[in-house]
Design a protein around this motif. Sequence first.
Motif, short mmCIF file in Angstrom:
data_model
loop_
_atom_site.label_atom_id
_atom_site.label_comp_id
_atom_site.label_asym_id
_atom_site.label_seq_id
_atom_site.Cartn_x
_atom_site.Cartn_y
_atom_site.Cartn_z
N ILE A 1 37.73 55.39 37.11
CA ILE A 1 39.11 55.41 36.64
C ILE A 1 39.43 54.08 35.95
O ILE A 1 38.81 53.06 36.22
CB ILE A 1 40.13 55.67 37.78
CG1 ILE A 1 40.13 54.55 38.82
CG2 ILE A 1 39.85 57.01 38.44
CD1 ILE A 1 41.20 54.72 39.90
N THR A 2 40.39 54.16 35.05
CA THR A 2 40.92 52.96 34.40
C THR A 2 42.41 52.92 34.67
O THR A 2 43.05 53.96 34.86
CB THR A 2 40.66 52.98 32.88
OG1 THR A 2 41.32 54.11 32.30
CG2 THR A 2 39.18 53.02 32.57
N LEU A 3 42.97 51.72 34.69
CA LEU A 3 44.40 51.59 34.86
C LEU A 3 44.89 50.29 34.24
O LEU A 3 44.13 49.35 34.06
CB LEU A 3 44.81 51.68 36.33
CG LEU A 3 44.24 50.64 37.26
CD1 LEU A 3 45.36 49.93 38.00
CD2 LEU A 3 43.36 51.36 38.28
N HIS A 4 46.15 50.30 33.90
CA HIS A 4 46.84 49.13 33.36
C HIS A 4 48.31 49.35 33.66
O HIS A 4 48.92 50.30 33.15
CB HIS A 4 46.63 49.01 31.86
CG HIS A 4 47.52 47.99 31.21
ND1 HIS A 4 47.40 46.64 31.45
CD2 HIS A 4 48.54 48.13 30.34
CE1 HIS A 4 48.31 46.00 30.75
NE2 HIS A 4 49.02 46.88 30.08
N VAL A 5 48.88 48.50 34.51
CA VAL A 5 50.28 48.67 34.91
C VAL A 5 51.08 47.47 34.43
O VAL A 5 50.91 46.36 34.95
CB VAL A 5 50.39 48.83 36.45
CG1 VAL A 5 51.83 49.10 36.84
CG2 VAL A 5 49.48 49.95 36.95
N PRO A 6 51.94 47.67 33.42
CA PRO A 6 52.77 46.57 32.93
C PRO A 6 53.75 46.11 34.00
O PRO A 6 54.15 46.88 34.88
CB PRO A 6 53.52 47.19 31.75
CG PRO A 6 52.85 48.48 31.46
CD PRO A 6 52.14 48.91 32.70
N ALA A 7 54.18 44.87 33.92
CA ALA A 7 55.09 44.28 34.91
C ALA A 7 56.37 45.10 35.06
O ALA A 7 56.88 45.26 36.16
CB ALA A 7 55.42 42.84 34.54
N ASP A 8 56.88 45.62 33.94
CA ASP A 8 58.14 46.37 34.02
C ASP A 8 57.98 47.69 34.78
O ASP A 8 58.94 48.28 35.23
CB ASP A 8 58.73 46.62 32.63
CG ASP A 8 57.87 47.49 31.75
OD1 ASP A 8 56.63 47.48 31.92
OD2 ASP A 8 58.42 48.17 30.87
N ARG A 9 56.75 48.17 34.94
CA ARG A 9 56.50 49.40 35.70
C ARG A 9 56.04 49.10 37.12
O ARG A 9 56.17 49.95 38.00
CB ARG A 9 55.42 50.24 35.01
CG ARG A 9 55.70 50.65 33.58
CD ARG A 9 56.65 51.80 33.40
NE ARG A 9 56.35 53.01 34.09
CZ ARG A 9 55.60 54.01 33.66
NH1 ARG A 9 55.01 53.93 32.50
NH2 ARG A 9 55.45 55.10 34.38
N SER A 10 55.47 47.92 37.36
CA SER A 10 54.93 47.61 38.68
C SER A 10 55.96 46.99 39.60
O SER A 10 55.73 46.87 40.80
CB SER A 10 53.73 46.67 38.57
OG SER A 10 54.15 45.38 38.20
N GLY A 11 57.08 46.56 39.03
CA GLY A 11 58.09 45.88 39.83
C GLY A 11 57.74 44.43 40.07
O GLY A 11 58.24 43.81 41.00
#
Length: 179
Positions: free
Chosen positions: A60-70
Amino acid sequence: MALLKIARMGHPVLRARAEPVRDPTDPEVRRLAADMLDTMLDAPGVGLAAPQVHRSVRMITLHVPADRSGGDTVSPTVLVNPEIEAVGDEMELGFEGCLSIPGLRGVVPRHARIRYRAIDLEGRPLEGEAQGFHARVIQHEFDHLDGILYIDRMPDLRFLAFNEEASHVAEALRALKEE
């Protein structure tokens, strides 16, 4: 790098249990990982599992921007042969969408915190904990490796909606929580 075709709901690759990656350092695996990251970011998405690009392997790959991760940004990450476990019993309801089910969102219960273990593309062990949206993304993508779609985890299909109508579902969910 190449953009890959995303499998949509109904394709059998999305319902099969993916096979372990034998050698994460293999150039083909590295190429697939790079193409998956490019495809995920182009879509745009925050996670992508190999079965979603017609490859039945456990990656799997992932990338969570700060505005979505809290909080902090989760930089682009590749998890090979991941394993997850819940940390505690707390569950959270949240909206999920999926690149393989375009145009829809649904309310899905997920563990609030998880621990994960995997291998990186250098063949080294990788482990950590995730919570909130970051944990939700990992659980969602991990499900793809076992042939599970988010709609399979929905306890109530009344909370499935087209993206444009999701605000109405959010209102109904808030009202239900207040009861």
